[in-house]
Design a protein around this motif. Structure first.
Motif, PDB file in Angstrom:
ATOM      1  N   MET A   1      -6.132 -37.540  41.336  1.00  0.00           N
ATOM      2  CA  MET A   1      -6.977 -36.452  41.313  1.00  0.00           C
ATOM      3  C   MET A   1      -6.674 -35.428  40.211  1.00  0.00           C
ATOM      4  N   THR A   2      -5.310 -35.065  40.076  1.00  0.00           N
ATOM      5  CA  THR A   2      -5.017 -34.080  39.130  1.00  0.00           C
ATOM      6  C   THR A   2      -5.283 -34.699  37.749  1.00  0.00           C
ATOM      7  N   SER A   3      -5.265 -35.839  37.478  1.00  0.00           N
ATOM      8  CA  SER A   3      -5.355 -36.298  36.350  1.00  0.00           C
ATOM      9  C   SER A   3      -6.950 -36.044  36.042  1.00  0.00           C
ATOM     10  N   ASN A   4      -8.023 -36.529  37.043  1.00  0.00           N
ATOM     11  CA  ASN A   4      -9.175 -36.287  36.861  1.00  0.00           C
ATOM     12  C   ASN A   4      -9.511 -34.885  36.526  1.00  0.00           C
ATOM     13  N   PHE A   5      -8.794 -33.860  37.159  1.00  0.00           N
ATOM     14  CA  PHE A   5      -9.034 -32.546  36.913  1.00  0.00           C
ATOM     15  C   PHE A   5      -8.631 -31.917  35.372  1.00  0.00           C
ATOM     16  N   ALA A   6      -7.591 -32.733  34.956  1.00  0.00           N
ATOM     17  CA  ALA A   6      -7.153 -32.251  33.687  1.00  0.00           C
ATOM     18  C   ALA A   6      -8.089 -32.978  32.603  1.00  0.00           C
ATOM     19  N   LYS A   7      -8.538 -34.166  32.831  1.00  0.00           N
ATOM     20  CA  LYS A   7      -9.551 -34.699  32.110  1.00  0.00           C
ATOM     21  C   LYS A   7     -10.877 -33.773  31.869  1.00  0.00           C
ATOM     22  N   LYS A   8     -11.230 -33.281  32.831  1.00  0.00           N
ATOM     23  CA  LYS A   8     -12.375 -32.721  32.847  1.00  0.00           C
ATOM     24  C   LYS A   8     -12.436 -31.149  32.272  1.00  0.00           C
ATOM     25  N   GLY A   9     -11.166 -30.625  32.721  1.00  0.00           N
ATOM     26  CA  GLY A   9     -10.967 -29.311  31.753  1.00  0.00           C
ATOM     27  C   GLY A   9     -10.898 -29.536  30.366  1.00  0.00           C
ATOM     28  N   LEU A  10      -9.849 -30.624  29.965  1.00  0.00           N
ATOM     29  CA  LEU A  10     -10.139 -30.722  28.535  1.00  0.00           C
ATOM     30  C   LEU A  10     -11.193 -31.175  27.916  1.00  0.00           C
ATOM     31  N   ARG A  11     -11.882 -31.957  28.524  1.00  0.00           N
ATOM     32  CA  ARG A  11     -13.550 -32.332  28.051  1.00  0.00           C
ATOM     33  C   ARG A  11     -14.253 -31.104  27.897  1.00  0.00           C
ATOM     34  N   VAL A  12     -14.335 -30.220  29.036  1.00  0.00           N
ATOM     35  CA  VAL A  12     -15.237 -28.989  28.994  1.00  0.00           C
ATOM     36  C   VAL A  12     -14.575 -28.198  27.997  1.00  0.00           C
ATOM     37  N   LEU A  13     -13.501 -27.979  27.776  1.00  0.00           N
ATOM     38  CA  LEU A  13     -12.834 -27.315  26.516  1.00  0.00           C
ATOM     39  C   LEU A  13     -13.145 -27.776  25.315  1.00  0.00           C
ATOM     40  N   GLY A  14     -13.140 -28.875  25.010  1.00  0.00           N
ATOM     41  CA  GLY A  14     -13.364 -29.686  23.785  1.00  0.00           C
ATOM     42  C   GLY A  14     -15.097 -29.270  23.482  1.00  0.00           C
ATOM     43  N   GLY A  15     -16.058 -29.486  24.570  1.00  0.00           N
ATOM     44  CA  GLY A  15     -17.288 -29.247  24.258  1.00  0.00           C
ATOM     45  C   GLY A  15     -17.576 -27.565  23.982  1.00  0.00           C
ATOM     46  N   TRP A  16     -16.771 -26.782  24.634  1.00  0.00           N
ATOM     47  CA  TRP A  16     -16.886 -25.216  24.557  1.00  0.00           C
ATOM     48  C   TRP A  16     -16.555 -25.122  22.896  1.00  0.00           C
ATOM     49  N   MET A  17     -15.429 -25.777  22.607  1.00  0.00           N
ATOM     50  CA  MET A  17     -14.919 -25.501  21.083  1.00  0.00           C
ATOM     51  C   MET A  17     -15.768 -26.071  20.084  1.00  0.00           C
ATOM     52  N   ALA A  18     -16.228 -27.230  20.375  1.00  0.00           N
ATOM     53  CA  ALA A  18     -17.164 -27.799  19.424  1.00  0.00           C
ATOM     54  C   ALA A  18     -18.598 -26.796  19.280  1.00  0.00           C
ATOM     55  N   THR A  19     -19.216 -26.372  20.506  1.00  0.00           N
ATOM     56  CA  THR A  19     -20.244 -25.534  20.333  1.00  0.00           C
ATOM     57  C   THR A  19     -20.209 -24.203  19.780  1.00  0.00           C
ATOM     58  N   ALA A  20     -18.957 -23.511  20.027  1.00  0.00           N
ATOM     59  CA  ALA A  20     -18.631 -22.239  19.233  1.00  0.00           C
ATOM     60  C   ALA A  20     -18.540 -22.529  17.971  1.00  0.00           C
ATOM     61  N   LEU A  21     -17.879 -23.738  17.354  1.00  0.00           N
ATOM     62  CA  LEU A  21     -17.943 -23.969  16.145  1.00  0.00           C
ATOM     63  C   LEU A  21     -19.273 -24.086  15.312  1.00  0.00           C
ATOM     64  N   VAL A  22     -19.916 -24.983  16.000  1.00  0.00           N
ATOM     65  CA  VAL A  22     -21.503 -24.999  15.527  1.00  0.00           C
ATOM     66  C   VAL A  22     -22.287 -23.690  15.406  1.00  0.00           C
ATOM     67  N   PHE A  23     -21.996 -22.951  16.375  1.00  0.00           N
ATOM     68  CA  PHE A  23     -22.703 -21.542  16.727  1.00  0.00           C
ATOM     69  C   PHE A  23     -22.323 -20.827  15.484  1.00  0.00           C
TER      70      PHE A  23
END
Length: 147
Positions: free
Chosen positions: A1-23
């Motif tokens: 469960m902790t691994s999935n939580f970490a994966k989700k956090g890293l995935r969301v973080l990567g998405g936000w960083m990519a969105t911010a960079l494009v913006f």
């Protein structure tokens, strides 16, 4: 469960960083574009091309800075997940001596550390791929203006 939580956090973080960079890239292009420049005041259009090239270099520099920052964030998240796994295993180790629960806790710790490293590497590759796409786009735009 902790691994999935970490994966989700890293995935969301990567998405936000990519969105911010494009913006930010879009804002920089609009800011530097000749659309908003008063064309009557431009003596030679070559200055606009030089400004576009400078803007492209600035965006590439900003992309490099974002990439370095994202690597630090990703590795920091990986380290915190590993640290939490080690702390949990140490708590079980202090509570039991050689039992099956202790062995399972150590296996879980090793598995969590391995998955944290894999997740961090995967996220880092995705961030690098996004940065490369931005740099290619900047190069293509600079090439279009220089022709």
């Amino acid at each position: 469960m902790t691994s999935n939580f970490a994966k989700k956090g890293l995935r969301v973080l990567g998405g936000w960083m990519a969105t911010a960079l494009v913006f930010l890239s879009a804002i920089a292009f609009v800011w530097q574009s000749p659309v908003f420049a008063p064309t009557a005041a431009v003596a030679a259009p070559a200055g606009v091309l030089i400004a576009a090239a400078d803007a492209g270099d600035q965006i590439k520099g900003a992309a490099d800075d974002v990439e370095k920052g994202s690597k630090n964030i990703i590795r920091s998240a990986e380290d915190s997940v590993k640290r939490a796994a080690n702390q949990n295993a140490a708590k079980v180790d202090r509570a039991d001596d050689g039992s099956a629960v202790e062995r399972k806790a150590k296996r879980d710790r090793d598995r969590i550390e391995q998955r944290a490293s894999e997740d961090a590497d995967r996220t880092e590759r995705a961030a690098k791929k996004s940065m490369n796409a931005v740099e290619r786009a900047v190069d293509n735009i600079k090439d279009a203006f220089s022709d």
